[in-house]
Write a protein that holds these residues in place. Structure first.
Motif, PDB file in Angstrom:
ATOM      1  N   LYS A 134       6.021  -1.130 -12.086  1.00  0.00           N
ATOM      2  CA  LYS A 134       5.951  -1.815 -10.794  1.00  0.00           C
ATOM      3  C   LYS A 134       5.062  -3.051 -10.858  1.00  0.00           C
ATOM      4  O   LYS A 134       5.323  -4.051 -10.215  1.00  0.00           O
ATOM      5  N   ASN A 135       4.024  -2.989 -11.664  1.00  0.00           N
ATOM      6  CA  ASN A 135       3.072  -4.102 -11.775  1.00  0.00           C
ATOM      7  C   ASN A 135       3.408  -5.056 -12.912  1.00  0.00           C
ATOM      8  O   ASN A 135       2.578  -5.886 -13.280  1.00  0.00           O
ATOM      9  N   SER A 136       4.594  -4.933 -13.468  1.00  0.00           N
ATOM     10  CA  SER A 136       5.038  -5.795 -14.573  1.00  0.00           C
ATOM     11  C   SER A 136       4.023  -5.820 -15.714  1.00  0.00           C
ATOM     12  O   SER A 136       3.709  -6.877 -16.260  1.00  0.00           O
ATOM     13  N   SER A 137       3.513  -4.665 -16.077  1.00  0.00           N
ATOM     14  CA  SER A 137       2.529  -4.618 -17.159  1.00  0.00           C
ATOM     15  C   SER A 137       3.010  -3.847 -18.379  1.00  0.00           C
ATOM     16  O   SER A 137       2.214  -3.510 -19.255  1.00  0.00           O
ATOM     17  N   LEU A 138       4.311  -3.563 -18.454  1.00  0.00           N
ATOM     18  CA  LEU A 138       4.845  -2.960 -19.674  1.00  0.00           C
ATOM     19  C   LEU A 138       4.899  -4.028 -20.763  1.00  0.00           C
ATOM     20  O   LEU A 138       5.176  -5.190 -20.478  1.00  0.00           O
ATOM     21  N   PRO A 139       4.651  -3.640 -22.008  1.00  0.00           N
ATOM     22  CA  PRO A 139       4.594  -4.650 -23.078  1.00  0.00           C
ATOM     23  C   PRO A 139       5.963  -5.110 -23.576  1.00  0.00           C
ATOM     24  O   PRO A 139       6.309  -4.955 -24.745  1.00  0.00           O
ATOM     25  N   SER A 155      22.658  -3.889  -7.429  1.00  0.00           N
ATOM     26  CA  SER A 155      21.587  -3.953  -8.405  1.00  0.00           C
ATOM     27  C   SER A 155      20.620  -5.088  -8.064  1.00  0.00           C
ATOM     28  O   SER A 155      20.997  -6.246  -8.076  1.00  0.00           O
ATOM     29  N   PRO A 156      19.362  -4.741  -7.741  1.00  0.00           N
ATOM     30  CA  PRO A 156      18.378  -5.788  -7.425  1.00  0.00           C
ATOM     31  C   PRO A 156      18.033  -6.614  -8.655  1.00  0.00           C
ATOM     32  O   PRO A 156      18.357  -6.247  -9.781  1.00  0.00           O
ATOM     33  N   ASN A 157      17.317  -7.707  -8.450  1.00  0.00           N
ATOM     34  CA  ASN A 157      17.007  -8.601  -9.562  1.00  0.00           C
ATOM     35  C   ASN A 157      15.596  -8.438 -10.114  1.00  0.00           C
ATOM     36  O   ASN A 157      15.176  -9.224 -10.937  1.00  0.00           O
ATOM     37  N   SER A 158      14.851  -7.416  -9.661  1.00  0.00           N
ATOM     38  CA  SER A 158      13.517  -7.209 -10.209  1.00  0.00           C
ATOM     39  C   SER A 158      13.152  -5.734 -10.181  1.00  0.00           C
ATOM     40  O   SER A 158      13.715  -4.961  -9.394  1.00  0.00           O
ATOM     41  N   ALA A 159      12.187  -5.357 -11.019  1.00  0.00           N
ATOM     42  CA  ALA A 159      11.723  -3.972 -11.059  1.00  0.00           C
ATOM     43  C   ALA A 159      11.136  -3.574  -9.714  1.00  0.00           C
ATOM     44  O   ALA A 159      11.360  -2.461  -9.236  1.00  0.00           O
ATOM     45  N   CYS A 160      10.388  -4.474  -9.085  1.00  0.00           N
ATOM     46  CA  CYS A 160       9.783  -4.181  -7.780  1.00  0.00           C
ATOM     47  C   CYS A 160      10.865  -3.896  -6.742  1.00  0.00           C
ATOM     48  O   CYS A 160      10.776  -2.927  -5.995  1.00  0.00           O
ATOM     49  N   ALA A 161      11.879  -4.754  -6.699  1.00  0.00           N
ATOM     50  CA  ALA A 161      12.956  -4.562  -5.730  1.00  0.00           C
ATOM     51  C   ALA A 161      13.719  -3.270  -6.015  1.00  0.00           C
ATOM     52  O   ALA A 161      14.114  -2.556  -5.092  1.00  0.00           O
ATOM     53  N   TYR A 162      13.915  -2.960  -7.291  1.00  0.00           N
ATOM     54  CA  TYR A 162      14.594  -1.722  -7.661  1.00  0.00           C
ATOM     55  C   TYR A 162      13.805  -0.525  -7.167  1.00  0.00           C
ATOM     56  O   TYR A 162      14.341   0.411  -6.581  1.00  0.00           O
ATOM     57  N   PHE A 163      12.497  -0.553  -7.428  1.00  0.00           N
ATOM     58  CA  PHE A 163      11.638   0.551  -7.001  1.00  0.00           C
ATOM     59  C   PHE A 163      11.691   0.711  -5.488  1.00  0.00           C
ATOM     60  O   PHE A 163      11.860   1.809  -4.977  1.00  0.00           O
ATOM     61  N   GLU A 164      11.544  -0.399  -4.770  1.00  0.00           N
ATOM     62  CA  GLU A 164      11.549  -0.340  -3.314  1.00  0.00           C
ATOM     63  C   GLU A 164      12.885   0.148  -2.775  1.00  0.00           C
ATOM     64  O   GLU A 164      12.940   0.958  -1.861  1.00  0.00           O
ATOM     65  N   GLN A 165      13.976  -0.328  -3.367  1.00  0.00           N
ATOM     66  CA  GLN A 165      15.298   0.058  -2.884  1.00  0.00           C
ATOM     67  C   GLN A 165      15.563   1.543  -3.107  1.00  0.00           C
ATOM     68  O   GLN A 165      16.028   2.230  -2.219  1.00  0.00           O
ATOM     69  N   VAL A 188       5.414   4.425 -14.178  1.00  0.00           N
ATOM     70  CA  VAL A 188       6.107   3.758 -13.064  1.00  0.00           C
ATOM     71  C   VAL A 188       5.180   2.737 -12.408  1.00  0.00           C
ATOM     72  O   VAL A 188       5.609   1.637 -12.032  1.00  0.00           O
ATOM     73  N   TRP A 189       3.906   3.077 -12.287  1.00  0.00           N
ATOM     74  CA  TRP A 189       2.933   2.129 -11.732  1.00  0.00           C
ATOM     75  C   TRP A 189       2.858   0.878 -12.608  1.00  0.00           C
ATOM     76  O   TRP A 189       2.854  -0.236 -12.093  1.00  0.00           O
ATOM     77  N   LYS A 208       0.841  -1.198   0.000  1.00  0.00           N
ATOM     78  CA  LYS A 208       0.000   0.000   0.000  1.00  0.00           C
ATOM     79  C   LYS A 208       0.876   1.249   0.000  1.00  0.00           C
ATOM     80  O   LYS A 208       0.597   2.214  -0.701  1.00  0.00           O
ATOM     81  N   ASP A 209       1.942   1.235   0.804  1.00  0.00           N
ATOM     82  CA  ASP A 209       2.866   2.367   0.837  1.00  0.00           C
ATOM     83  C   ASP A 209       3.508   2.597  -0.527  1.00  0.00           C
ATOM     84  O   ASP A 209       3.680   3.740  -0.953  1.00  0.00           O
ATOM     85  N   ILE A 210       3.872   1.529  -1.204  1.00  0.00           N
ATOM     86  CA  ILE A 210       4.506   1.659  -2.517  1.00  0.00           C
ATOM     87  C   ILE A 210       3.553   2.305  -3.498  1.00  0.00           C
ATOM     88  O   ILE A 210       3.915   3.233  -4.214  1.00  0.00           O
ATOM     89  N   PHE A 211       2.318   1.835  -3.532  1.00  0.00           N
ATOM     90  CA  PHE A 211       1.347   2.432  -4.443  1.00  0.00           C
ATOM     91  C   PHE A 211       1.136   3.907  -4.134  1.00  0.00           C
ATOM     92  O   PHE A 211       1.052   4.730  -5.029  1.00  0.00           O
ATOM     93  N   ARG A 212       1.074   4.234  -2.855  1.00  0.00           N
ATOM     94  CA  ARG A 212       0.885   5.627  -2.465  1.00  0.00           C
ATOM     95  C   ARG A 212       2.093   6.462  -2.895  1.00  0.00           C
ATOM     96  O   ARG A 212       1.942   7.566  -3.417  1.00  0.00           O
ATOM     97  N   ASP A 213       3.290   5.940  -2.674  1.00  0.00           N
ATOM     98  CA  ASP A 213       4.497   6.690  -3.004  1.00  0.00           C
ATOM     99  C   ASP A 213       4.672   6.890  -4.509  1.00  0.00           C
ATOM    100  O   ASP A 213       5.225   7.896  -4.936  1.00  0.00           O
ATOM    101  N   ILE A 214       4.227   5.956  -5.310  1.00  0.00           N
ATOM    102  CA  ILE A 214       4.313   6.130  -6.764  1.00  0.00           C
ATOM    103  C   ILE A 214       3.599   7.406  -7.179  1.00  0.00           C
ATOM    104  O   ILE A 214       4.106   8.187  -7.972  1.00  0.00           O
ATOM    105  N   TRP A 215       2.429   7.619  -6.632  1.00  0.00           N
ATOM    106  CA  TRP A 215       1.614   8.764  -7.051  1.00  0.00           C
ATOM    107  C   TRP A 215       2.051  10.063  -6.398  1.00  0.00           C
ATOM    108  O   TRP A 215       1.646  11.138  -6.827  1.00  0.00           O
TER     109      TRP A 215
END
Length: 199
Positions: free
Chosen positions: A48-53, A109-119, A44-45, A25-32
């Protein structure tokens, strides 16, 4: 839902609560909350949700890809995935390393987009890093994605210097537009952007 009336806020709350994860929830809030154009927050959202094509995501969703090379457009070696193209390919990691050196930041360097965003984005709010770092992170991501699209759809080559200049320009223009206390001219910015970002 109030008495049969649909509210976006109630849907958002249901989605967040359905995950049962306060950090999420904090991550979603911080994105915006990052002060960039709304299309960048949305990008960025999606990241974070792995929805880029990317090729990997399209294949996961059973999208038929015709006449499309599934290799990373930056290295042409591995299959294109968000993590590889945006973080670990030779060209994208060179961009990340440039800014880490300029800003004198040590990182793993983290191994995922989520981890990168969080870090980088979330943890920067808890350290001495300013909102400028969050804006830089978003600018790097957007420019790498634009470069990826230019390679695929416009048959352009990745130009390291152009990408760096575009990232710096985006940072300056977004700070100028969304931060009333930011009063650095573009010439001053280009002369000493690391101080402006971190201060």
């Amino acid at each position: 839902m109030l008495q049969g009336v649909f509210l976006v806020k109630s849907a958002y709350t249901a989605i967040i609560e359905g995950r049962g994860n306060y950090v999420q929830k904090d991550i979603f809030r911080d994105i915006w909350k990052v002060k960039v154009p709304p299309k960048v927050n949305f990008f960025v959202w999606r990241l974070k949700n792995s929805s880029l094509p990317t090729t990997e995501n399209l294949i996961k969703r059973n999208v038929q890809i015709q006449n499309w090379d599934s290799k990373c457009p930056f290295c042409n070696e591995l299959e294109e995935s968000t993590e590889h193209t945006m973080f670990s390919s030779k060209k994208s990691s060179r961009i990340w390393n440039y800014f880490m050196q300029v800003l004198d930041i040590d990182f793993v360097s983290p191994n995922s987009a989520c981890a990168y965003f969080e870090q980088h984005v979330i943890s920067s709010g808890k350290s001495n890093l300013s909102d400028g770092w969050k804006i830089l992170w978003c600018a790097i991501m957007c420019n790498l994605w634009n470069s990826r699209n230019n390679c695929i759809f416009r048959d352009k080559q990745f130009d390291y210097e152009d990408v760096i200049q575009s990232i710096l320009f985006n940072c300056w223009s977004w700070l100028s537009a969304f931060n009333a206390l930011f009063s650095v001219s573009y010439i001053q910015w280009m002369a000493n952007n690391s101080t402006s970002l971190m201060g």
